[in-house]
Design a protein around this motif. Structure first.
Motif, short mmCIF file in Angstrom:
data_model
loop_
_atom_site.label_atom_id
_atom_site.label_comp_id
_atom_site.label_asym_id
_atom_site.label_seq_id
_atom_site.Cartn_x
_atom_site.Cartn_y
_atom_site.Cartn_z
N GLY A 143 -1.78 -4.46 -3.66
CA GLY A 143 -1.64 -3.29 -3.16
C GLY A 143 -2.38 -2.35 -4.00
N ARG A 149 -7.24 -5.16 0.07
CA ARG A 149 -6.22 -6.29 -0.21
C ARG A 149 -6.41 -7.39 0.35
NH1 ARG A 149 -0.02 -5.74 2.18
NH2 ARG A 149 -1.08 -6.83 3.79
N ILE A 151 0.92 -1.15 0.01
CA ILE A 151 0.07 -0.01 -0.13
C ILE A 151 0.85 1.07 0.03
CG2 ILE A 151 -1.81 1.33 1.15
CD1 ILE A 151 -2.50 -1.60 0.07
#
Length: 415
Positions: free
Chosen positions: A212, A206, A139
C-alpha cells in the motif's frame, strides 16, 4: 477491572462479506471511511456504487452533514446523497476501546479514507505510519483543503473559500466587471473525483508491488488541475485572465447569445464552423470579411463582431436556431436556466444518469448516478445513508468482538 466501554476480542479477523453478491469493478474491496463533509463522503459513496464494501466510521453525535438541510422525513438530504451505500458504525476514536475496534477493521481493509485537519490523525494515533505497520497493503487516502505541507496545511476550508483562494472568483462575472462568487458548489464535488482517482491509482499500483501507500489529494491540487487552460493563457501571455461573462478568452464566438425567447450557447472552434455559422445566420459576408477571417482576428476584434452576432440571433427562437445550427454542424446547445429542465432532459433519462433509491422514512429519493459507465462491471446502487450505528452488531460479529463501546463526545476529529 476492565475500563468502561471495554470490549473482548475473540478469534481472527474475518471478511465474510468482502463484496459478496456484488458485481461492480470494486467488488471485494473494503474501505474504512472516517471522512466528513462532501469531499471525502461522496468519494466513499462513489466507491460503494462501484461495488466496494464501504464502512462509515462515524463519531458520536454524528458527522456534520447529518445536521445540514434541507430535510425530508426528519433526515438531512445532503447526508443521504453523500453517504449512500455504506454500512455504519459509531466509534469514539479517543476511547481506547473505540480505537481498538478501528484497528481491527484496518487489519482486513484495503483503503482507509480520512479528511481530518493536519495533526488530528497523529493525536488519535491512527496516522499513516501506525496503520501501515498493522496492514502494509493498506491504501491510506487523505483528502484536504490545501495539502499536507506548506503555510496553509493546517487551514480548514469549505467550497467557496477554496474557490476564492484558488482564483475562481477572479474569473467569474460580467465582462469588464469585478470578479464575483460562482453560483455553484464546484470544488466540493470535483475534488471527490480526484480523490477517487488517487485511490484507484494506488490500488492499481498495489497489484504490482503488493504494498500500500499514502495517497493524498487536496482541493488546491484539484483547482490547479482543472484550471489548466487559464494557467496556460497566463504563462504564455503574461496577462492575468479576467471575467468575460459567458465568453472565452481564446475563441470567438464562444458564449451565450440571446435569441427571441431565451439564451443559447454557440462556439466556433474551427474555421469551417465559423463559416457555417455565418451562412446559418444569413450573414455570408462576415465569412469573407478580412477583419474576421481567422480566430486570432476575431479575438482581437471581438468588440466589433459580437454586436453583429447578437443582433442576428434576436430574429428567431432558440429552438429554431438550435435546429439550424445543429444541421450546419455548429456546436451549440440550450442554456438550462432551471435545474428541473436538466433532469427532465431526455438525454439525461436515456443515459440513466439518475437513480431512485429508497429510504424507510424518506421514501423514494432521486440521486445522481456515477459518472462512469462500464459495460461488463456496471455500478450497483445501494440504499441511502443509513442510521448511525445501524451495522454495529454485524460488524462486531465479523470481527469476533463481544461488547459495545461507549459513545462519548468526539468534537476534535473534524475535517
Amino acid at each position: 477491572m476492565a475500563a468502561a466501554g471495554a470490549v473482548a476480542m475473540l478469534g481472527p479477523v474475518r471478511r465474510p462479506r468482502g463484496g459478496e453478491g456484488m458485481t461492480g469493478p470494486l467488488a471485494g474491496i473494503r474501505v474504512i471511511d472516517v471522512t466528513e463533509g462532501a469531499q471525502g463522503p461522496w468519494a466513499g459513496a462513489l466507491l460503494a456504487d462501484l461495488g466496494a464494501d464501504v464502512i462509515k466510521v462515524e463519531k458520536p453525535g454524528g458527522e456534520m452533514m447529518r445536521r445540514s438541510g434541507p430535510l425530508k422525513g426528519g433526515h438531512a438530504l445532503p447526508n443521504a446523497g453523500l453517504n449512500h451505500g455504506k454500512r455504519n458504525i459509531v466509534l469514539d476514536l479517543k476511547d481506547p476501546a473505540g480505537r481498538e475496534i478501528l484497528l481491527r477493521l484496518i487489519r482486513d481493509a484495503d483503503v482507509f479514507m480520512e479528511n481530518w485537519r493536519r495533526g488530528v490523525s497523529g493525536r488519535l494515533q491512527v496516522d499513516y505510519d501506525v496503520l501501515a505497520a498493522i496492514n502494509p497493503r493498506l491504501i491510506y487516502a487523505s483528502a484536504s483543503g490545501f495539502g499536507q505541507t506548506g503555510k496553509y496545511a493546517h487551514k480548514a476550508t469549505v467550497d467557496y473559500i477554496s474557490q476564492a483562494m484558488g482564483g475562481y472568483f477572479s474569473l467569474t462575472g460580467p465582462e469588464g466587471g469585478p470578479g464575483e462568487r460562482p453560483r455553484f458548489i464546484a470544488i466540493d464535488f470535483t475534488s471527490p473525483l480526484t480523490f477517487v482517482q488517487a485511490i484507484l491509482l494506488a490500488l492499481l499500483a498495489r497489484e504490482d508491488s503488493g504494498r500500500g501507500q499514502w495517497a493524498r489529494c487536496s482541493q488546491l491540487e484539484t483547482m490547479i488541475a482543472v484550471g489548466t487552460v487559464r494557467a496556460a493563457e497566463y504563462f504564455a501571455s503574461g496577462e492575468t485572465p479576467r471575467p468575460r461573462g459567458s465568453g472565452s478568452a481564446h475563441v470567438v464566438p464562444s458564449q451565450a447569445f440571446l435569441a427571441a425567447d431565451g439564451y443559447i450557447l454557440v462556439e466556433c472552434p474551427r474555421e469551417e464552423t465559423w463559416r457555417a455559422l455565418c451562412e446559418t445566420l444569413e450573414l455570408p459576408e462576415l465569412a469573407a470579411d478580412p477583419r474576421f477571417d481567422s480566430n486570432a482576428k476575431r479575438v482581437e476584434r471581438r468588440e466589433e463582431l459580437l454586436p453583429i452576432l447578437k443582433q442576428a440571433f434576436l430574429r428567431y427562437s432558440g429552438e429554431r436556431w438550435l435546429e439550424r445550427l445543429e444541421a450546419a454542424g455548429v456546436p451549440c446547445g440550450p442554456v438550462r436556466w432551471d435545474i428541473e429542465d436538466l433532469y427532465d432532459d431526455p438525454q439525461v433519462v436515456a443515459n440513466g444518469l439518475l437513480v431512485d433509491r429508497e429510504h424507510p422514512e424518506m421514501g423514494r429519493v432521486r440521486t445522481n448516478a456515477v459518472p462512469w459507465l462500464l459495460g461488463r462491471t456496471p455500478a450497483e446502487y445501494g440504499e441511502l445513508a443509513v442510521a448511525m450505528d445501524r451495522d454495529r452488531d454485524e460488524l462486531l460479529a465479523e470481527l469476533g468482538v463481544r461488547g459495545r463501546t461507549a459513545a462519548t463526545a468526539d468534537g476534535d476529529a473534524r475535517p
